[in-house]
Write a protein that holds these residues in place. Sequence first.
Motif, PDB file in Angstrom:
ATOM      1  N   MET A  98      -7.753  -2.866  -3.827  1.00 32.99           N
ATOM      2  CA  MET A  98      -6.568  -3.640  -4.190  1.00 32.99           C
ATOM      3  C   MET A  98      -6.522  -4.954  -3.417  1.00 32.99           C
ATOM      4  O   MET A  98      -6.314  -6.022  -3.994  1.00 32.99           O
ATOM      5  CB  MET A  98      -5.338  -2.797  -3.897  1.00 32.99           C
ATOM      6  N   MET A 134       0.713  -4.620   3.713  1.00 31.83           N
ATOM      7  CA  MET A 134      -0.622  -4.180   4.131  1.00 31.83           C
ATOM      8  C   MET A 134      -1.221  -5.190   5.065  1.00 31.83           C
ATOM      9  O   MET A 134      -1.057  -6.386   4.911  1.00 31.83           O
ATOM     10  CB  MET A 134      -1.477  -4.052   2.879  1.00 31.83           C
ATOM     11  N   ALA A 164      -8.885   2.797  -2.297  1.00 28.96           N
ATOM     12  CA  ALA A 164      -7.854   2.215  -3.158  1.00 28.96           C
ATOM     13  C   ALA A 164      -7.273   0.964  -2.509  1.00 28.96           C
ATOM     14  O   ALA A 164      -7.097  -0.064  -3.165  1.00 28.96           O
ATOM     15  CB  ALA A 164      -6.767   3.241  -3.419  1.00 28.96           C
ATOM     16  N   LYS A 165      -7.008   1.042  -1.197  1.00 26.99           N
ATOM     17  CA  LYS A 165      -6.427  -0.108  -0.492  1.00 26.99           C
ATOM     18  C   LYS A 165      -7.419  -1.263  -0.422  1.00 26.99           C
ATOM     19  O   LYS A 165      -7.043  -2.424  -0.634  1.00 26.99           O
ATOM     20  CB  LYS A 165      -6.009   0.300   0.923  1.00 26.99           C
ATOM     21  N   ILE A 225       0.267   3.935  -2.624  1.00 25.52           N
ATOM     22  CA  ILE A 225      -1.021   4.609  -2.427  1.00 25.52           C
ATOM     23  C   ILE A 225      -0.863   5.725  -1.410  1.00 25.52           C
ATOM     24  O   ILE A 225      -1.293   6.860  -1.638  1.00 25.52           O
ATOM     25  CB  ILE A 225      -2.095   3.604  -1.954  1.00 25.52           C
ATOM     26  N   ASP A 226      -0.200   5.397  -0.295  1.00 20.78           N
ATOM     27  CA  ASP A 226       0.001   6.414   0.752  1.00 20.78           C
ATOM     28  C   ASP A 226       0.832   7.583   0.231  1.00 20.78           C
ATOM     29  O   ASP A 226       0.550   8.744   0.549  1.00 20.78           O
ATOM     30  CB  ASP A 226       0.690   5.793   1.967  1.00 20.78           C
ATOM     31  N   ALA A 252       0.811  -1.222   0.000  1.00 25.47           N
ATOM     32  CA  ALA A 252       0.000   0.000   0.000  1.00 25.47           C
ATOM     33  C   ALA A 252       0.841   1.268   0.000  1.00 25.47           C
ATOM     34  O   ALA A 252       0.281   2.358  -0.069  1.00 25.47           O
ATOM     35  CB  ALA A 252      -0.929  -0.003   1.199  1.00 25.47           C
ATOM     36  N   SER A 309      -7.805   7.008  -0.241  1.00 22.70           N
ATOM     37  CA  SER A 309      -6.771   6.058   0.162  1.00 22.70           C
ATOM     38  C   SER A 309      -7.382   4.749   0.668  1.00 22.70           C
ATOM     39  O   SER A 309      -6.955   3.667   0.264  1.00 22.70           O
ATOM     40  CB  SER A 309      -5.869   6.745   1.183  1.00 22.70           C
ATOM     41  N   LEU A 336      -1.395   7.377  -8.724  1.00 20.57           N
ATOM     42  CA  LEU A 336      -2.298   6.506  -7.977  1.00 20.57           C
ATOM     43  C   LEU A 336      -3.039   5.566  -8.925  1.00 20.57           C
ATOM     44  O   LEU A 336      -3.114   4.355  -8.705  1.00 20.57           O
ATOM     45  CB  LEU A 336      -3.287   7.376  -7.191  1.00 20.57           C
TER      46      LEU A 336
END
Lengths: 133, 101
Positions: free
Chosen positions: B77, B1, B73-74, A10-11, A7, B70, A118
């Motif tokens: 994914m 993650m 998106a996480k 993304i961050d 991730a 955010s 992104l």
Amino acid sequence: MGITRVAAPIDIAVSGLRAQSAKLNVIGNNIANADTTHGPDGKPYRRQSIVLATGEGQQGVRVQQTVADNTAFPRVYEPGNPDADKDGYVETPNVQMPVEMMHMLQASKAYEANTAVLKRYLDAMDVTAELLK
Amino acid sequence: MAGIDMISGISPQMPRPSGPGAAQGAGEGASFDQTLKGAMDKADAQQQQSTQALQDVLTGTSGDVLPVVSAMAKADMSFKLLIGVRNKIIDAYKQTMNMQV
């Protein structure tokens, strides 16, 4: 890089979005106050800008601080203004509209660039997930 | 993650079916259903986090839209990766079950 850092991009991209929107925020404030001759301290509005710094662990970006532009206030002859001095001159904000416009364009393009990062990363992860099929 | 680190718990060995009739290997990592359930729980937690973030913005609790971007998106994914890994696990399970002994 462990799987837990999947991730991270993304961050990072979101931190970029946050930094650029902070910039846009300050630029908007500069433009809105471009004619403000009487701020809270009785002085004209002083142009502000944002200083960015690398985020924690060299990942992403963060707003370090907001700094004031210390260039001199342009003096304009306007005897009717209550803020005018004895010669009839008023100090006006040191905001220059073309400069703000240029910075705004830069910030909004940089914001777009971060959204592109992104999006591309999410696309890349989609393609990676395809490999599992 | 956090959402998919459970997946790393899957050992490269053959998945073992669990249940009353299944033979349980002694202390060889998580069982088949635990692994699958753990991964799904983690992905589900992220889905709920993104829903919560969205709800906070829509109800006015939070004025910031970037956490939604955010979190979504996480969640998106990790969900896609989970689907991929789940398909692989189910495939392996089916192949194991169809094995001629």
